[in-house]
Design a protein around this motif. Structure first.
Motif, PDB file in Angstrom:
ATOM      1  N   ARG B  69      11.772 -19.590 -23.959  1.00 56.29           N
ATOM      2  CA  ARG B  69      12.033 -20.223 -22.668  1.00 56.29           C
ATOM      3  C   ARG B  69      11.999 -19.205 -21.540  1.00 56.29           C
ATOM      4  N   ARG B  74      10.005 -22.200 -18.856  1.00 55.97           N
ATOM      5  CA  ARG B  74      10.401 -23.606 -19.025  1.00 55.97           C
ATOM      6  C   ARG B  74      11.632 -23.663 -19.916  1.00 55.97           C
ATOM      7  N   SER B  75      12.589 -24.463 -19.538  1.00 60.52           N
ATOM      8  CA  SER B  75      13.820 -24.512 -20.315  1.00 60.52           C
ATOM      9  C   SER B  75      13.699 -25.474 -21.497  1.00 60.52           C
ATOM     10  N   GLU B  76      12.629 -26.253 -21.529  1.00 61.74           N
ATOM     11  CA  GLU B  76      12.407 -27.231 -22.612  1.00 61.74           C
ATOM     12  C   GLU B  76      13.557 -28.212 -22.702  1.00 61.74           C
TER      13      GLU B  76
END
Lengths: 362, 362
Positions: B69, B74-76
């Motif tokens: 991440r 992107r933190s997903e």
DNA sequence: CTGTTAGCGCATTCAG
DNA sequence: CTGAATGCGCTAACAG
């Protein structure tokens, strides 16, 4: 100025948020000092702290949670898995006992938030392959620091052994899966004992029990409580006084008729959940038998439906929000003093008096 | 062997999980190649992929989600905030309409999981300070890639403007807060129109409406639907035929008596939710008026209680699981083609025929 | 097709 | 009290 476009090392970067380095530059210290200052370390001079926090505010600085997590090795996250399916085809939400998921969620959410932990949430359908891999994946990927399992009553979760190998705290809610995993649950047996004792105090001796499905742990415990309370009171359970329903209203309806057809029908019926009690109430009402004047009715759950219809049900209420809070605290505590090891908590329900129980008719 | 204790750079490190570098070393390629191979990049030779995956399996390798991440930015993760409180002191869980949180959760959870996204969950009590800061904190910390707001009907959330500045997708569920924020909701008005049309087709013309509280958007929309359907049918709404309850059973009970006391009482009553309909049913039953033979009763929600008691309620069912799924997809889509901009989705409810409505008595 | 080289943003030694 | 250096594990550009 702080608005000057920095060189953008990666093309996609559009708006860059300030980092520790930006603050450091502006204040004229190193980023390490800024980090310490912002985290309230006593090592930093007050004056430095002041200047750092001021600039941080000015730049509208926020730490990057993910970077922090990578650096510290803690994900700051606890995962809640709701295990469902496998029994009721409709998927998860057990019609009777699980309306109040919400309250458990609330307890967990609030507790975790208080401790600056994030709550991750996933529903698992045991019908498609146990779902253990889904849990393991989160853990192995280090996306979570602790696992809460909200077990539906009858669900068949077979990967208990694997869970214990995960090296992070696991707490099961609503059931004790294994001595090696923490657990938090309601004392269903005691709740049932309280319910029956209440009826006994009202003078009833002919107390029947409509139990839940055989594969339900909750139902088993409540039934055990019923039997124990009767025995304590020195009462035999007459033949036919213990019958088994399936949590649904309809079964309460049917079974009550069966009970009343007995040579010596009961004067009180303790139902293992509110829904069945309501079914029973309906049957009684159709038979022209008055509740509670002729027959007393006791439910379990204090679910919403217990307040609907006449007479409103006397029932056993479960402290669900508290249940969630305890489970969350258990995970949090584990991180502090793991040595203390696994704990198993059982909390007591309480009786809610409404209108469906009365003294035994003379 | 791979079990040799590596030097532990940080003391706390106890068990070290294998990393890309470990695999790289063992296979004899670079960690970058391993990364590409494991992510199915076409740039890597088949043979290399084979060897890499083999070693990865052997070492029981799992990628470190947090490192990924940080690297990708992107933190997903998508965050779901349930906004409650501020109206009903008890906290959040609206007694009437919100039993079915669960279904919305389910829709969201499943959809997100399918796309390998994590779902973060937090309950916010608007009573203590709007809670916007809690949302902002998650976003600013980059702990989340998208925000879902589950708005309770009447909740007063004042920080709408700030939300739009968050630079990540925001979708509100159950209400359109602003044209700038995505939204997904049920078409309450159409649901009400369908309900009234159904009664019209049964020959009713004297149709009354027990509405919900004035501050409820859902109630307003349903009421608007009622009025429109009546007008379409060329029917006047007689004085006193439109009354306002508060979602609770009791208000349905009281208001129904009021309606029946009218000089020309209605032959059908459309209630804005099931609970009020049940209250109405109870009042009717006490008055000795038969449902549906003398008066028809229509609910809204298809909540659990609609199946309890006699007669079971004909009502309007909301596709809640679908609602959640759409909301989640909306967030996901936004990441693909933001240019398309904000979307507002309204989905149609459906009528559930049960036993509380019949042809108008002659 | 593969390796090298940089970061990502923060926390944490260890010197000074 | 503060700064420089290092590592967390992975991905992405770019060079070979």
């Amino acid at each position: 100025m702080n608005l000057e476009a920095k060189k953008m090392p990666r093309a996609k970067r559009v708006t860059r948020r300030p980092t520790l380095a930006d603050i450091a530059k502006e204040v004229g210290v190193s980023s390490a000092t800024v980090s310490l200052a912002l985290n309230g370390s006593p090592l930093v001079a007050d004056e430095t702290v002041r200047r750092v926090t001021e600039v941080a505010r000015k730049l509208n600085y926020r730490p990057h949670a993910i970077a922090r997590r990578l650096s510290t090795g803690r994900s700051e996250t606890v995962s809640l898995f709701v295990l469902g399916g496998g029994v009721y085809g409709n998927g998860l939400f057990y019609p009777s006992s699980w309306i109040f998921y919400s309250l458990i969620f609330k307890g967990i959410s609030i507790t975790l938030a208080q401790h600056k932990y994030y709550l991750q949430f996933q529903i698992l359908n045991l019908a498609d392959g146990d779902g253990y891999d889904k849990i393991a994946r989160q853990v192995m990927e280090r996306a979570t620091d602790g696992v809460l399992l909200l077990l539906q009553d009858e669900c068949k979760f077979c990967s208990v052994r694997e869970l214990a190998t995960l090296e992070i705290p696991v707490v099961t809610i609503n059931r004790k899966l294994s001595p090696n995993l923490g657990s938090v649950q309601i004392d269903n047996k005691q709740g049932a004992i309280d319910a029956v004792d209440y009826l006994l105090r009202l003078g009833h001796t002919r107390i029947a029990h409509i139990s839940g499905p055989a594969n339900s742990y909750n139902a088993q415990d409540r039934q055990a409580g019923y039997l124990e309370a009767m025995q304590q009171a020195g009462l035999q359970v007459p033949d036919g006084y213990l019958v088994q329903g399936d949590w649904q209203m309809e079964s309460g309806y049917d079974l009550l008729q069966q009970l009343m057809a007995l040579p010596v029908p009961p004067t009180a019926v303790f139902c293992s959940n509110d829904h069945m009690a309501i079914g029973a109430r309906e049957a009684l009402s159709e038979m022209g038998v008055s509740v509670p004047d002729e027959v007393s009715l006791m439910g379990f759950d204090d679910s919403e439906v217990s307040r609907i219809g006449v007479p409103r049900l006397t029932t056993v209420k479960q402290p669900l929000e508290n249940l969630g809070a305890i489970a969350a605290r258990e995970i949090l505590a584990w991180k502090m003093d793991k040595p203390n090891g696994v704990r198993h908590t059982v909390i007591l329900p309480s009786l809610v008096e409404r209108d469906s129980c009365a003294r035994v008719p003379i």
